[in-house]
Write a protein that holds these residues in place. Structure first.
Motif, PDB file in Angstrom:
ATOM      1  N   GLN A 131     -19.070 -28.771  27.104  1.00 44.40           N
ATOM      2  CA  GLN A 131     -20.003 -28.142  26.177  1.00 44.40           C
ATOM      3  C   GLN A 131     -19.351 -27.826  24.831  1.00 44.40           C
ATOM      4  O   GLN A 131     -20.015 -27.809  23.794  1.00 44.40           O
ATOM      5  N   ALA A 132     -18.044 -27.593  24.849  1.00 47.71           N
ATOM      6  CA  ALA A 132     -17.376 -27.268  23.590  1.00 47.71           C
ATOM      7  C   ALA A 132     -17.407 -28.479  22.659  1.00 47.71           C
ATOM      8  O   ALA A 132     -17.654 -28.366  21.462  1.00 47.71           O
ATOM      9  N   ARG A 133     -17.201 -29.662  23.243  1.00 52.72           N
ATOM     10  CA  ARG A 133     -17.189 -30.865  22.408  1.00 52.72           C
ATOM     11  C   ARG A 133     -18.605 -31.397  22.148  1.00 52.72           C
ATOM     12  O   ARG A 133     -18.879 -31.944  21.075  1.00 52.72           O
ATOM     13  N   PHE A 134     -19.468 -31.234  23.137  1.00 54.34           N
ATOM     14  CA  PHE A 134     -20.837 -31.765  23.015  1.00 54.34           C
ATOM     15  C   PHE A 134     -21.834 -30.609  23.148  1.00 54.34           C
ATOM     16  O   PHE A 134     -22.427 -30.410  24.217  1.00 54.34           O
ATOM     17  N   PRO A 135     -22.025 -29.860  22.075  1.00 56.37           N
ATOM     18  CA  PRO A 135     -22.841 -28.635  22.172  1.00 56.37           C
ATOM     19  C   PRO A 135     -24.295 -28.916  22.534  1.00 56.37           C
ATOM     20  O   PRO A 135     -24.848 -29.973  22.223  1.00 56.37           O
ATOM     21  N   ARG A 136     -24.859 -27.912  23.198  1.00 50.85           N
ATOM     22  CA  ARG A 136     -26.257 -28.001  23.625  1.00 50.85           C
ATOM     23  C   ARG A 136     -27.155 -27.196  22.716  1.00 50.85           C
ATOM     24  O   ARG A 136     -26.700 -26.373  21.929  1.00 50.85           O
ATOM     25  N   VAL A 137     -28.425 -27.425  22.932  1.00 46.29           N
ATOM     26  CA  VAL A 137     -29.447 -26.643  22.233  1.00 46.29           C
ATOM     27  C   VAL A 137     -29.357 -25.190  22.673  1.00 46.29           C
ATOM     28  O   VAL A 137     -29.182 -24.898  23.857  1.00 46.29           O
ATOM     29  N   GLN A 138     -29.508 -24.303  21.678  1.00 47.26           N
ATOM     30  CA  GLN A 138     -29.710 -22.882  22.004  1.00 47.26           C
ATOM     31  C   GLN A 138     -31.090 -22.488  21.500  1.00 47.26           C
ATOM     32  O   GLN A 138     -31.486 -22.881  20.396  1.00 47.26           O
ATOM     33  N   ILE A 139     -31.783 -21.712  22.306  1.00 46.99           N
ATOM     34  CA  ILE A 139     -33.072 -21.205  21.829  1.00 46.99           C
ATOM     35  C   ILE A 139     -32.846 -19.834  21.176  1.00 46.99           C
ATOM     36  O   ILE A 139     -31.697 -19.372  21.087  1.00 46.99           O
ATOM     37  N   ALA A 140     -33.915 -19.195  20.718  1.00 51.45           N
ATOM     38  CA  ALA A 140     -33.764 -18.008  19.853  1.00 51.45           C
ATOM     39  C   ALA A 140     -32.944 -16.898  20.508  1.00 51.45           C
ATOM     40  O   ALA A 140     -32.204 -16.188  19.828  1.00 51.45           O
ATOM     41  N   ASN A 141     -33.047 -16.739  21.822  1.00 51.86           N
ATOM     42  CA  ASN A 141     -32.284 -15.658  22.469  1.00 51.86           C
ATOM     43  C   ASN A 141     -30.842 -16.072  22.805  1.00 51.86           C
ATOM     44  O   ASN A 141     -30.136 -15.368  23.514  1.00 51.86           O
ATOM     45  N   GLY A 142     -30.440 -17.224  22.332  1.00 53.60           N
ATOM     46  CA  GLY A 142     -29.062 -17.671  22.526  1.00 53.60           C
ATOM     47  C   GLY A 142     -28.850 -18.453  23.814  1.00 53.60           C
ATOM     48  O   GLY A 142     -27.767 -19.001  24.055  1.00 53.60           O
ATOM     49  N   GLU A 143     -29.866 -18.555  24.623  1.00 53.26           N
ATOM     50  CA  GLU A 143     -29.741 -19.264  25.907  1.00 53.26           C
ATOM     51  C   GLU A 143     -29.582 -20.777  25.688  1.00 53.26           C
ATOM     52  O   GLU A 143     -30.263 -21.354  24.836  1.00 53.26           O
ATOM     53  N   GLY A 144     -28.691 -21.384  26.467  1.00 53.41           N
ATOM     54  CA  GLY A 144     -28.483 -22.827  26.358  1.00 53.41           C
ATOM     55  C   GLY A 144     -29.504 -23.616  27.169  1.00 53.41           C
ATOM     56  O   GLY A 144     -30.079 -23.108  28.134  1.00 53.41           O
ATOM     57  N   GLN A 145     -29.722 -24.841  26.771  1.00 48.25           N
ATOM     58  CA  GLN A 145     -30.673 -25.718  27.464  1.00 48.25           C
ATOM     59  C   GLN A 145     -29.952 -26.990  27.896  1.00 48.25           C
ATOM     60  O   GLN A 145     -28.919 -27.343  27.313  1.00 48.25           O
ATOM     61  N   GLU A 146     -30.535 -27.707  28.861  1.00 47.57           N
ATOM     62  CA  GLU A 146     -29.963 -28.993  29.292  1.00 47.57           C
ATOM     63  C   GLU A 146     -30.376 -30.080  28.285  1.00 47.57           C
ATOM     64  O   GLU A 146     -30.984 -31.089  28.613  1.00 47.57           O
ATOM     65  N   ILE A 147     -30.077 -29.797  27.005  1.00 50.21           N
ATOM     66  CA  ILE A 147     -30.461 -30.709  25.916  1.00 50.21           C
ATOM     67  C   ILE A 147     -29.304 -30.745  24.917  1.00 50.21           C
ATOM     68  O   ILE A 147     -28.828 -29.684  24.482  1.00 50.21           O
ATOM     69  N   LEU A 148     -28.865 -31.940  24.557  1.00 54.64           N
ATOM     70  CA  LEU A 148     -27.804 -32.033  23.544  1.00 54.64           C
ATOM     71  C   LEU A 148     -28.360 -31.609  22.193  1.00 54.64           C
ATOM     72  O   LEU A 148     -29.487 -31.964  21.829  1.00 54.64           O
ATOM     73  N   SER A 149     -27.570 -30.865  21.459  1.00 55.44           N
ATOM     74  CA  SER A 149     -28.023 -30.431  20.129  1.00 55.44           C
ATOM     75  C   SER A 149     -28.042 -31.622  19.177  1.00 55.44           C
ATOM     76  O   SER A 149     -27.142 -32.470  19.207  1.00 55.44           O
ATOM     77  N   ALA A 150     -29.060 -31.656  18.325  1.00 61.36           N
ATOM     78  CA  ALA A 150     -29.155 -32.743  17.336  1.00 61.36           C
ATOM     79  C   ALA A 150     -28.312 -32.442  16.109  1.00 61.36           C
ATOM     80  O   ALA A 150     -28.295 -33.241  15.169  1.00 61.36           O
ATOM     81  N   PHE A 151     -27.634 -31.303  16.086  1.00 61.59           N
ATOM     82  CA  PHE A 151     -26.933 -30.866  14.869  1.00 61.59           C
ATOM     83  C   PHE A 151     -25.418 -31.017  14.967  1.00 61.59           C
ATOM     84  O   PHE A 151     -24.701 -30.420  14.168  1.00 61.59           O
ATOM     85  N   HIS A 152     -24.962 -31.788  15.924  1.00 63.78           N
ATOM     86  CA  HIS A 152     -23.512 -31.937  16.085  1.00 63.78           C
ATOM     87  C   HIS A 152     -23.136 -33.411  16.093  1.00 63.78           C
ATOM     88  O   HIS A 152     -23.524 -34.154  17.001  1.00 63.78           O
ATOM     89  N   PRO A 153     -22.379 -33.843  15.090  1.00 61.02           N
ATOM     90  CA  PRO A 153     -22.033 -35.262  14.977  1.00 61.02           C
ATOM     91  C   PRO A 153     -21.399 -35.822  16.243  1.00 61.02           C
ATOM     92  O   PRO A 153     -21.597 -37.000  16.562  1.00 61.02           O
ATOM     93  N   ALA A 154     -20.673 -34.998  16.995  1.00 60.59           N
ATOM     94  CA  ALA A 154     -20.008 -35.528  18.204  1.00 60.59           C
ATOM     95  C   ALA A 154     -21.047 -36.082  19.183  1.00 60.59           C
ATOM     96  O   ALA A 154     -20.814 -37.111  19.834  1.00 60.59           O
ATOM     97  N   ASN A 155     -22.177 -35.408  19.283  1.00 57.49           N
ATOM     98  CA  ASN A 155     -23.228 -35.874  20.195  1.00 57.49           C
ATOM     99  C   ASN A 155     -23.775 -37.223  19.726  1.00 57.49           C
ATOM    100  O   ASN A 155     -23.919 -38.171  20.499  1.00 57.49           O
ATOM    101  N   ILE A 156     -24.079 -37.266  18.452  1.00 55.48           N
ATOM    102  CA  ILE A 156     -24.662 -38.494  17.891  1.00 55.48           C
ATOM    103  C   ILE A 156     -23.661 -39.646  18.036  1.00 55.48           C
ATOM    104  O   ILE A 156     -24.022 -40.748  18.466  1.00 55.48           O
ATOM    105  N   GLN A 157     -22.416 -39.365  17.699  1.00 57.45           N
ATOM    106  CA  GLN A 157     -21.412 -40.446  17.734  1.00 57.45           C
ATOM    107  C   GLN A 157     -21.188 -40.979  19.145  1.00 57.45           C
ATOM    108  O   GLN A 157     -21.084 -42.183  19.357  1.00 57.45           O
TER     109      GLN A 157
END
Ligand code: DGJ
Length: 541
Positions: A131-157
């Motif tokens: 998760q440190a290298r491939f961050p996940r989505v966080q919703i408003a309360n800070g909870e993580g989801q089983e979804i890769l964040s679209a805002f981290h180049p490592a995920n896209i790459q």
């Protein structure tokens, strides 16, 4: 010298430098062209996990073929092809291609990479666990989801690298044969359960200015924008710069545009990497929103009708945005994706077992110049070859050369009673004009009680093939022609031949008359099966 030339020539035949598959404009239609020949896709999509076991799939291929399909739409999952970072195992892909070829079928490959129905469940374990290298989505309360964040180049790459490796592999084994003709990038991208992400990077991006490329697209296409997007932008002052909230307002609609842009950019990076490896036509598919629901209650930011412009601006490498349709208002929904800049392809036309599917296919091909149609979970359907879909595909396969020509020349119309979102069927006769005639098409069998008829399964198409001459195909249609324009105002049926195309040749069956044309009053297509008639008309007073 000659030896050298021969060797060079052999090399060229063995490994063509360019893909031989492309989407092309032909007259009034878009066509998927494979090795110079237009290809009309009569497809079917596998259930999600089926392609992970070639043994599981093996007995089904014969059924797909017997159902007159020419294409199987099949997932390739990231976790299977890259089980450890940088170590690829393409066994599942090789097997799919081998088995498709053995049954003389084409493939559409679905890249189940970072996103599958909003989630990231097809990402490999080495991605999920880091998760440190491939961050996940966080919703408003800070909870993580089983979804890769679209805002981290490592995920896209990481995704783009795997997808590029997949495309390079397909090129290596298939560029000469073109079994794979189309590729879907990710699956039904869209943010759940909120309209946007709330991690630190996402929040920063939301406070930042709207990217100039998107604003330039809005300005350059102002009068052509899809109406809801234009309204949202104009209601907030049609600004040429500003933050997302300044340009699109405060609230979920603005958050959804933000999400759409960033998902489109993600898909663009993955698509571009894949195309750099092997240039096949590529598309993204969309899950529809239920009316009255807010973004986040449905997958926010996918290539939905109100966000098509955002996706076209953000993901120019995608050739098509393609609707998955599980709601009854099929005709209304596909119309959004039949555009000069978008060929219509329906990768998931609800479940294969529905009796309405075949009539919907006729509508899509006849009225919207679709390049392909494909219902979902074909391997879940027992008796697929005996289904109404298979029966409709049999007729569509026979009609394909005439249909492709008619699509390009604007000489095709599809007919089907419109169905609303709530399932209401508008069963009034439909009036369509073609080749100097007006056809009043009724979907109700005058001799059978209405309650016994499944009107949404009735449909067909009319192709003009000559002066006063038409190929009409369908099921559950009662068609009365009248002439258009000056001159005699009544149309007569000179002949209505039932028939089939065999190896491209028209083989006449019965000459229909008497009860079969209601004594010359109309052209009739029984409800229980799809059939073709070659009809010649004439005019009198
Ligand atoms: C839409 C998805 O795109 C498919 O992969 C599948 O999950 C179906 N929904 C299930 O209905």
């Amino acid at each position: 010298m000659i030896k050298g030339m021969l060797a060079a020539a052999l090399l060229v035949t063995a490994a063509p430098a360019l893909a031989q598959v492309e989407l092309r404009r032909e007259g009034q239609a878009h066509q998927l062209v494979v090795k110079g020949q237009p290809f009309l896709m009569l497809g079917g999509e596998l259930a999600n996990s089926s392609a992970s076991s070639l043994d599981y799939l093996r007995p089904h291929w014969a059924d797909f073929k017997a159902a007159h399909m020419n294409t199987v739409v099949a997932p390739v999952s990231w976790e299977l092809i890259e089980p450890a970072e940088g170590r690829f195992d393409f066994g599942s892909v090789d097997g799919l291609i081998r088995d498709a070829r053995a049954h003389d079928m084409k493939l559409v490959i679905l890249w189940f990479g970072s996103f599958k129905n909003s989630m990231s469940s097809y990402a490999p374990a080495w991605v999920k666990r880091d998760q440190a290298r491939f961050p996940r989505v966080q919703i408003a309360n800070g909870e993580g989801q089983e979804i890769l964040s679209a805002f981290h180049p490592a995920n896209i790459q990481a995704d783009a690298k795997a997808f590029a490796a997949l495309m390079a592999h397909i090129k290596a084994i298939d560029a000469a044969q073109n079994t794979v003709v189309l590729v879907q990038v990710e699956n039904e991208i869209g943010m759940l359960p909120t309209a946007r992400e709330y991690g630190v990077e996402a929040n920063r991006a939301f406070a930042a200015p709207v990217p100039a490329e998107l604003l330039a697209h809005l300005q350059a296409n102002r009068t052509r924008l899809v109406p809801p997007l234009r309204k949202l932008w104009e209601e907030n002052g049609a600004k040429a710069s500003g933050s997302w909230a300044e340009v699109f307002g405060r609230g979920p609609a603005a958050e959804e545009v933000f999400t759409a842009w960033h998902y489109a950019r993600y898909a663009e990076a993955v698509t571009a990497a894949g195309k750099a490896a092997y240039r096949l036509p590529m598309y993204a598919n969309v899950a529809f929103n239920r009316p009255g629901k807010l973004p986040g209650e449905y997958p926010s930011g996918g290539p939905l009708p109100h966000l098509i412009d955002v996706w076209k601006a953000g993901a120019p490498s995608l050739d098509m945005l393609s609707p998955d349709i599980y709601f009854p208002n099929f005709g209304q929904l596909i119309a959004h994706y039949d555009r000069p800049d978008n060929a219509l392809f329906i990768p998931e036309a609800n479940n294969a077992g529905r009796d309405e599917g075949a009539a919907e296919a006729f509508l899509a091909f006849g009225n919207h110049r679709a390049i392909g149609y494909s219902p979902f979970a074909i391997d879940d359907l027992e008796k697929l070859p005996k289904s109404r879909l298979a029966q409709g595909y049999d007729v569509l396969a026979q009609l394909t050369p005439s249909l492709l020509a008619a699509q390009a020349q604007g000489r095709a119309v599809g007919v089907k009673a419109p169905v609303m979102f709530d399932g209401t069927i508008l069963a009034e006769p439909q009036v369509v004009e073609l080749g100097g005639y007006r056809f009043s098409v009724s979907f109700t069998d005058p001799w059978t009680p209405l309650a016994e008829q499944k009107l949404a399964t009735h449909g067909g198409m009319i192709l003009q093939v000559g002066e006063d001459e038409f190929l009409i195909a369908g099921s559950g249609l009662w068609i009365t022609p009248t002439p258009v324009g000056p001159g005699p105002h009544i149309a007569g049926i000179e002949s209505a031949w039932e028939g089939r195309f065999e190896a491209g040749q028209w083989r006449r069956g019965r000459l229909l008359n008497g009860d079969q044309t209601h004594q010359g009053r109309r052209v009739q297509f029984p409800r229980d099966h799809f059939s073709i008639q070659r009809v010649r008309l004439y005019r009198y007073d």
